[in-house]
Every structure is written in structure tokens, then in C-alpha cells.
Motif scaffolding. Sequence first.
Motif, mmCIF file in Angstrom:
data_model
loop_
_atom_site.group_PDB
_atom_site.id
_atom_site.type_symbol
_atom_site.label_atom_id
_atom_site.label_comp_id
_atom_site.label_asym_id
_atom_site.label_seq_id
_atom_site.Cartn_x
_atom_site.Cartn_y
_atom_site.Cartn_z
ATOM 1 N N GLN A 1 -23.692 -2.122 47.351
ATOM 2 C CA GLN A 1 -23.516 -2.760 48.653
ATOM 3 C C GLN A 1 -22.972 -4.172 48.510
ATOM 4 O O GLN A 1 -22.124 -4.615 49.299
ATOM 5 N N SER B 1 -32.545 -1.825 53.106
ATOM 6 C CA SER B 1 -31.107 -1.731 53.335
ATOM 7 C C SER B 1 -30.764 -1.855 54.813
ATOM 8 O O SER B 1 -29.822 -2.561 55.193
ATOM 9 N N TYR C 1 -25.310 2.266 52.885
ATOM 10 C CA TYR C 1 -24.415 1.192 53.313
ATOM 11 C C TYR C 1 -23.739 1.473 54.644
ATOM 12 O O TYR C 1 -23.363 0.535 55.350
#
Length: 437
Positions: free
Chosen positions: A395, A45, A270
Motif C-alpha cells: 500500500q 487498513s 488497498y
Amino acid sequence: MKSPSLSSSLNNISQSATYGPSTRGLIVATTIGNAFEFFDLTVYSFFAVLLGKLFFPLASSQQQLLLSVGTFGIGFIARPLGGVLFGVLADRFGRIAAMNLTLVTMAVGTGLIGVMPTYAQIGIAAPLAIVAARLLQGFSAGGEVGVATTLLAERASSSRRGYITSWQFASQGAAALAGSLVGFLLSHYLDKASLEAWGWRIPFLAGVLIAPLGLYLRSRLGGEADAPADAGPDSVGVLKTVLQRDWRLVLVALFLVVGGTSAHFIVIYYMSTYAIKVLHLPMDTALWCGILAGAVMLVMSPVGGIWSDTFGRKRVTFISRVLLTVLILPGFYLIQHSPSVSTLYLVVCALAALHSINAGATGSMLPEMFPRSTRATGLSLAYAAGVSIFGGFAQFIVTWLIQTTGNPAAPAWYVIVCGVLSLIALLFVVDRTRQDI
């Protein structure tokens, strides 16, 4: 009843010796696979922008990010299948055997990402191979969380089930903290060329080392800690029973998961990408969002578990979910109208605390909903499906919403909608706090 202070709750956390070496060992051995999964998710991420550039170079900057986070989400497609397979294996042959298999499969997928050639080296085969590795990771992770949570809940005493089970989610915070720190150190001490050439591979390859450690720890648990179901239906019968008898429980559990997983993947993961792409902050500054959120989750998830043991699962889950649902939009507006680093960190910590308390309370509620003979299968299916749809693609969805609507607060609205669905599901839950399962 007088509310315990945060300090007294933290004191309870520190008194883990009360549970003896076997329980401490059970917690570590059980949660290490979950931590491995979320370490990998954290690293992927936080390097989403860089991975988009390396594996999707022909797209525009925004399209690269969409493709990168989309690939992140693709791994979650395989989760329900993994949840069913490993859940059935756990209900038929024991929890630990199924958990060991998920750990090995997860390590293979993570290692493949670590050694994967980029688009510049092998062309279109590179993004296709990344997708295959993410599918393998997702397949294994689909069974890990449900089976591990089931084992923790079944081995805990009824009076401490919330606390013991909450460490499954505290391990996610520890993994996010570790992954963020690794990402921060790499981006801070390596120059851009080195980071793009080889630096991003380090955390994926290092993460593979968790697998043999996890297998070793789980081998020391032995048969005493395993908890297969009592004699009952065969493998086909387990799934059939879940789909025919327990489908309402699966549906309620799925929507309970929806609220938590949407908040988790927005607040914990995120926000670093949001800080880079929307607030235009440097990468090492943005990565502190994940570091702080992970640290908060590590501490506050057990607090939520303790409070659920004291006040009841539904009460703590309801209050924390309502507060998070109500406060997340003002939090995003505060970041937009006062776009300072301190404001960003304050909002992230506050939202992470509410989410962590909710996760700590909900974690033990989910296995309590299912009968023992189908518990691992039902919980794994509900958790994997909820996380796949509303977490893995969170996301991607909010990145698309921001681009389409031009509203930088779109992530908050996504969490709000999912939170309302979760609150509706909570109405149908029977609170089994302090009851034997």
C-alpha cells in the motif's frame, strides 16, 4: 477429464461432515489465529486515512496517508524474525505450542493499538507507540501462518490436502469480511466526531477477545492433533539445515508468495483506500470493496483447493495467476474510464475470485515443498519474508507510485511485476499433489 462445475465444487465444500468433528475442529482452531491477524490488518487498513489524521496530524493529507500505510508496513519488518523463531519452536516442540504463543503475542499488540492515546494527547510518543505495537503484531504473525498451514497440510489426507489447507486462506477472507463490516457499520452509524474520538478503537479492542477463544479451541485439540517433527536436529540445527540444505526451496517459495501477497494486499485491502483517495468515494461506499472481496475469498479459496486436488496444484496455480496478471490492468482502466460504483465492485469481485482460487491452490503447494523436519521453519521464513517485503509495504509503494507518476493504474503494474516473478518461481516447483508428505 471433465471440469467440475462451480456448483459441484461448492457442494463439496458444504460436505464438511465427511471429515468428522475432529477435522472440523482442527480447521477452526488452526485458522482462528490467522483470522485474528487479518481482522486486525483489515481494520487498520480501512481506517488508514483516519489513523493518519489522528497520529500524524502535522503532515499534509497525502503525507498522513503515506505515514499511516507506512506504519502498517513497518509491522511486517518483524515478520521474518517471528517466522524463524516460531517456525523453529514448531519444528522442535510441536505446532500447537508455537501457535498458542503467537496468538497471545498478537493479542497484546492489537490491544495496545486499541488503547493508544493519539498525537493530540501525548505528542510524538503516540506514533512511536503505534509503531512498537505493529512490530509486536508483525513478530507474532510471522510465525502464525506458516506453522498453522503446516499443521493443516500434515493432518490432511493426500487426496484432500488442497481443500483442507485452503481454509487457512478462506479464513483471511472471513476476517476481511468481518473487519470490513465492522468498519462499515461504525462509519455509517457514528458521526465523524464520535468515530474519531472513540469509534475506531472498538474493532481493535473487540478483536482481542478472539485470543481466549482461540486458546480454548486449540486446547481441545490435545496432543493427537499436534505434529512436531520426528527426532532430528536441535533448534540451532533446524535453522542451519534450512539455510544450508533448503535455501533453494525457501527462495522458490518466497517468490511464489510474492505474487499472491501483492495481489492480496492490493485487491483485498488497498481498493477501499483507492476508492476514497483516488476515486473520491464516501468511506461507507468504499468499504464495500473489502466486504465483497472478503466474501468472495471466503467462498472461492476452498474452490481453488478442491480444483488443485482434482487437476494438480501447478495447473490451477498457473492458470489463475496468468489470468489475474493479464486482467488486472484492464480492470483498473475500466474503473478509471467508467468510474461508477457498480464497475468498481464488479472489478474487485472478479480480481478477488482469481486471487482466491490461486491462494487456495498455492496454500497446500508451499508446505508440500519442504521436508517434514524443517517444514514449519522453511515455510514460515519464506512466507514471512515474502509478505514483509511485497505485501506489507504494497500500500505504501503504490500510494507513492501514484503520487510520483500520476498514474492511477500504478497498483496494477505492481501486481503484474510480482505476478511474473511468481510464475517464474512456479517453473521450479515439483508438483506433489496426492503424494504423502
